[in-house]
Write a protein that holds these residues in place. Structure first.
Motif, mmCIF file in Angstrom:
data_model
loop_
_atom_site.group_PDB
_atom_site.id
_atom_site.type_symbol
_atom_site.label_atom_id
_atom_site.label_comp_id
_atom_site.label_asym_id
_atom_site.label_seq_id
_atom_site.Cartn_x
_atom_site.Cartn_y
_atom_site.Cartn_z
ATOM 1 N N TRP A 1 16.748 -5.916 22.892
ATOM 2 C CA TRP A 1 15.940 -5.213 23.279
ATOM 3 C C TRP A 1 15.812 -3.877 23.980
ATOM 4 C CZ3 TRP A 1 10.635 -5.299 23.610
ATOM 5 C CH2 TRP A 1 10.091 -4.610 24.337
ATOM 6 N N ARG A 2 17.147 -3.730 24.281
ATOM 7 C CA ARG A 2 17.389 -2.116 24.802
ATOM 8 C C ARG A 2 17.379 -1.438 23.488
ATOM 9 N NH1 ARG A 2 22.716 -3.715 27.790
ATOM 10 N NH2 ARG A 2 21.800 -4.529 29.656
ATOM 11 N N GLU B 1 9.230 -0.797 31.292
ATOM 12 C CA GLU B 1 9.377 -1.707 30.372
ATOM 13 C C GLU B 1 10.764 -2.480 29.739
ATOM 14 O OE1 GLU B 1 6.627 -1.724 27.127
ATOM 15 O OE2 GLU B 1 5.237 -0.605 28.397
ATOM 16 N N LYS B 2 11.682 -1.570 30.422
ATOM 17 C CA LYS B 2 13.066 -1.784 29.989
ATOM 18 C C LYS B 2 13.724 -2.885 30.590
ATOM 19 C CE LYS B 2 17.417 0.756 29.699
ATOM 20 N NZ LYS B 2 18.044 1.995 30.318
ATOM 21 N N ARG C 1 8.011 -9.798 24.807
ATOM 22 C CA ARG C 1 8.159 -8.477 24.877
ATOM 23 C C ARG C 1 7.770 -7.593 23.893
ATOM 24 N NH1 ARG C 1 12.795 -6.381 29.185
ATOM 25 N NH2 ARG C 1 12.390 -7.852 30.783
ATOM 26 N N LEU D 1 9.647 3.401 24.710
ATOM 27 C CA LEU D 1 8.835 2.893 25.850
ATOM 28 C C LEU D 1 8.989 3.143 27.076
ATOM 29 C CD1 LEU D 1 9.188 -0.929 24.470
ATOM 30 C CD2 LEU D 1 7.152 0.690 24.085
ATOM 31 N N ALA E 1 4.470 -4.844 23.296
ATOM 32 C CA ALA E 1 4.753 -3.786 22.769
ATOM 33 C C ALA E 1 4.112 -3.178 21.446
ATOM 34 C CB ALA E 1 6.335 -3.397 22.693
ATOM 35 N N TRP F 1 13.617 -1.014 22.684
ATOM 36 C CA TRP F 1 13.093 -0.167 23.700
ATOM 37 C C TRP F 1 13.254 1.179 23.647
ATOM 38 C CZ3 TRP F 1 15.255 3.094 27.499
ATOM 39 C CH2 TRP F 1 14.669 3.430 28.469
ATOM 40 N N GLU F 2 14.377 1.631 23.083
ATOM 41 C CA GLU F 2 14.786 3.052 22.950
ATOM 42 C C GLU F 2 14.221 3.557 21.576
ATOM 43 O OE1 GLU F 2 16.510 6.478 23.554
ATOM 44 O OE2 GLU F 2 16.976 4.775 24.790
#
Length: 64
Positions: free
Chosen positions: A50-51, A63-64, A9, A59, A13, A54-55
């Motif tokens: 990842w959270r 993609e969460k 991931r 994103l 990204a 992502w934040e």
């Protein structure tokens, strides 16, 4: 989430050439003011890390 999925991931990204460098340099407050690499090395779950990534990257929800 496994570490392999997390890194896949990250590469999706940020690109394969930049993902690991970004993970070693960016300090994220949601990770206790640690880098992604530091958080993973300290035992944080890849899903939680990842959270935070992502934040930080803003994103899309898909993609969460």
């Amino acid at each position: 989430m496994r570490h392999t999925e997390f890194w896949a991931r990250m590469e999706d990204a940020l690109g394969a050439g930049y993902a690991r460098a970004w993970a070693e340099q960016q300090v994220i407050s949601d990770l206790g003011h640690r880098t992604v690499t530091e958080a993973l090395d300290a035992g944080e779950s890849p899903k939680q890390v990842w959270r935070a990534v992502w934040e930080r990257l803003g994103l899309p929800p898909s993609e969460k």
